[in-house]
Structures are given as C-alpha cells and as structure tokens.
Design an enzyme around this catalytic site. Structure first.
Site, short mmCIF file in Angstrom:
data_model
loop_
_atom_site.label_atom_id
_atom_site.label_comp_id
_atom_site.label_asym_id
_atom_site.label_seq_id
_atom_site.Cartn_x
_atom_site.Cartn_y
_atom_site.Cartn_z
N HIS A 96 0.82 -1.18 -0.18
CA HIS A 96 0.30 -0.07 0.08
C HIS A 96 0.95 1.33 -0.13
O HIS A 96 0.30 2.27 -0.08
CB HIS A 96 -1.16 -0.02 1.17
N GLU A 151 -2.69 -6.92 4.21
CA GLU A 151 -3.38 -5.65 3.85
C GLU A 151 -4.80 -5.56 4.07
O GLU A 151 -5.53 -6.30 4.15
CB GLU A 151 -2.85 -5.42 2.29
N GLU A 167 -4.46 1.91 -0.83
CA GLU A 167 -4.95 0.56 -0.49
C GLU A 167 -5.50 0.38 -1.82
O GLU A 167 -5.96 1.09 -2.68
CB GLU A 167 -6.19 0.76 0.64
#
Length: 343
Positions: free
Chosen positions: A245, A273, A305
């Site tokens: 990310h 994540e 993200e």
C-alpha cells in the site's frame, strides 16, 4: 447541523486521546479495581500543578462521551469518577506489553500531522504532502530524524504484534515452512510472533538499514538491511504486511518480481493488507480501510489501498499463478500469491 458541528471539531478527540496516553491516564485507571477520581489519578503523576485534577477531569469527561472510559458520580463525595470502558482493552498494554496506544501517538505525531496542511496544495498543484512539508520522501526523513523514526516504529511494531497474533489464530499458511522472509519487517516484532508459534522456521527480517539498527536480537531471526527494490533475500515464503500500500503499480510490480525471483518453485508471497470496498459504506471496517487510504495519500507517491481485483491483477502481472484471499484480522486480510498454481 449537530453532525456538521461535530465534524468542525473532529481533530479534538484524537489529540486529547494522545495526551491521555502520554500522561498514562488509561493505564492508571486500568490498574485499579475501583473507579478513580481525577484527584486520585493526578496523585500518580509527577506533577505539582494544582490545576492538574481539573484538567484531567475535562480530558476524561470528553473521552467518556466517546465510550473510551466510563464516568459516574461517587455519592460519598459527589465527585466524577472514571473506569475503563471495553475499548481500553486495546488502548492499554496486554499480556505481551503492547497496545494500540503507540499507534495513536504515532498517527498524531507532529511530523505526520504537518502533512495534512499541504494536502490542498498537493491536489491543486501535484506532489506529495509529506514531501512538500519536509522536502524529501517520508522514509528518507525518518532516516535523518531518529526520534520520529522511533515513534513511528513503536506504533507499527505494537500494532503489528496485535494483528499477527490475531492472524495466527486462524491462518495456517506458515505450517511446513523452513524459512520465512519478512520484507519491510521493521524491528522484527511480527516475525517474532510467527516464530513463537512455528519455532522451526528460520526467520529473516528485512528492512532499510536505519530501521533494523534499532532492532533487538531475537532467537532464530537474522536482521538484514537492504533495498527491496534491488533484491529480496531468498526464502520458502515471503511475508509483507502493509508494504504494497506504500507504492504505486510500477513499484509494486518491481517489488513483487524481486519476490518472485527469490522464491523456490513452490514458494509464495503472503500479503497482509486492507482490502478496499468497491463502494464504501458506514461500517467501521469500511471506514478504517478508506481512512488508511487517504492517510497514504499524504505520505507516498502512488501508494494506495487496493480492492481484491487490483491485488489479483498485481499478482498475475508479476508472474504469480495462484491468488487466494484467506482470513482477516481486525479488517487486515491475508492474501497468498503462489508462484505456481499447484502450490
């Protein structure tokens, strides 16, 4: 109207919580079996300020309105008294000596807060808010400001310990490995947790040299400094938590291809994540992931993200044949990129 008024002062809560944590107020309250008055709490602090109890009362009164502590009135002396609310379980040290408190302090640290004052200009003129504030990328800055680096690493390390402990309760993908490389592993907190459950694994904690210089020695773990965009140490599997990310597609592809080259034919990358919803909703899980995404906007060029489909596209573009989403721990998902489909 009231919601709009609340939004106007939304920065107050996290800053007050930061102060409460730095004063150890939550730890003091949690250490007692009974409710405590502000005067009793102040007696545990190294202060002679006569106004301290009043200030503490006002801090805790705000926190009680957000269910961080509970507040009641003690009948014998008509004083407000405070005790921990359920969320304090995560804001005070657990049996491993860690909590979310360090992350609260790190997120509100002056260095990171300065970024937000440059977000408007970054939208209009381009660039990265952090770079606009300090004239260099975030990780270059932390290499120079070792005090802020320690605050940041402590926040990440404590949070990592809590996340990986939850992951290990359900994820079984570390079984059978003889070696595991934690890319961007910080000071080794995550790898230590993994090896505590799988002690036969040889661990390699890989991060930038200025990060691992503060890393304590752990049995079974070798700390290796280097640049993941140049090469990655070899291992049966590679673990990466909150690494993808930080980078754009091109950078992630370079990193993942380095991981691919470092793995045996039956190897895999294990990614931890957030997974973004395609359309956000008002749930806490959704809010956490989209909040994290905007925080990244202030710190990194192209970092973000990603949705599940975006992760799968990255894995396939880097050459990985297998892709599977496994469990999640407090909205952090475990995703496997397998080098070969038979894995």
């Amino acid at each position: 109207m009231l919601f709009a008024m609340q939004l106007a002062s939304a920065s107050v809560l996290p800053m007050v919580l930061k102060s409460a944590i730095e004063l150890d107020l939550l730890e003091i309250i949690a250490s007692q079996d009974t409710c405590m008055s502000p005067t009793e709490i102040a007696s545990h602090l190294p202060t002679t300020n006569p106004h301290a109890p009043t200030m503490i009362d006002r801090i805790l009164r705000l926190l009680s309105s957000y269910s961080i502590v509970t507040c009641s009135v003690r009948s014998v002396d008509d004083q407000r008294v405070y005790s921990p609310a359920p969320v304090c379980k995560y804001l005070t040290k657990n049996q491993d000596g860690v909590s979310i408190a360090a992350l609260c302090v790190a997120a509100q640290d002056k260095v990171l807060m300065e970024c937000w004052y440059h977000m408007k200009d970054a939208v209009l003129d381009g660039g990265i808010p952090f770079n606009k504030a300090y004239g260099m990328p975030i990780f270059d800055y932390f290499a120079k400001d070792l005090g802020s680096n320690k605050v940041f690493n402590k926040g990440m390390s404590d949070f990592s310990s809590m996340i990986i402990k939850k992951i290990l309760e359900t994820y079984k993908g570390f079984q059978g490995l003889t070696s595991l490389v934690d890319v961007g592993g910080g000071t080794g907190a995550t790898l230590t947790k993994i090896l505590s459950k799988y002690p036969t694994i040889r661990g390699i904690n890989f991060d930038l040299p200025h990060v691992i210089q503060d890393a304590p020695e752990y049995p079974g773990i070798e700390h290796v400094g280097g640049d993941m965009f140049v090469s990655v140490p070899k291992g049966d599997a590679i673990f990466m938590k909150w690494i993808c990310h930080d980078w754009n597609e091109e950078q992630c592809l370079k990193l993942l291809k380095n991981c691919y080259d470092a793995l045996p034919n039956n190897g895999k990358v294990i990614v931890a994540e957030y997974i973004l919803p395609v359309v956000p909703d008002s749930s806490l899980a959704s809010k956490l992931s989209v909040t994290a995404d905007v925080m990244i906007v202030t710190q990194n060029s192209g970092g973000k993200e990603r949705t599940e489909k975006e992760f799968e596209a990255l894995a396939k573009a880097a050459g990985f044949q297998g892709f599977q989403v496994f469990c999640n721990a407090f909205t952090i998902y475990i995703i496997e990129f397998s080098k070969n489909i038979s894995n």
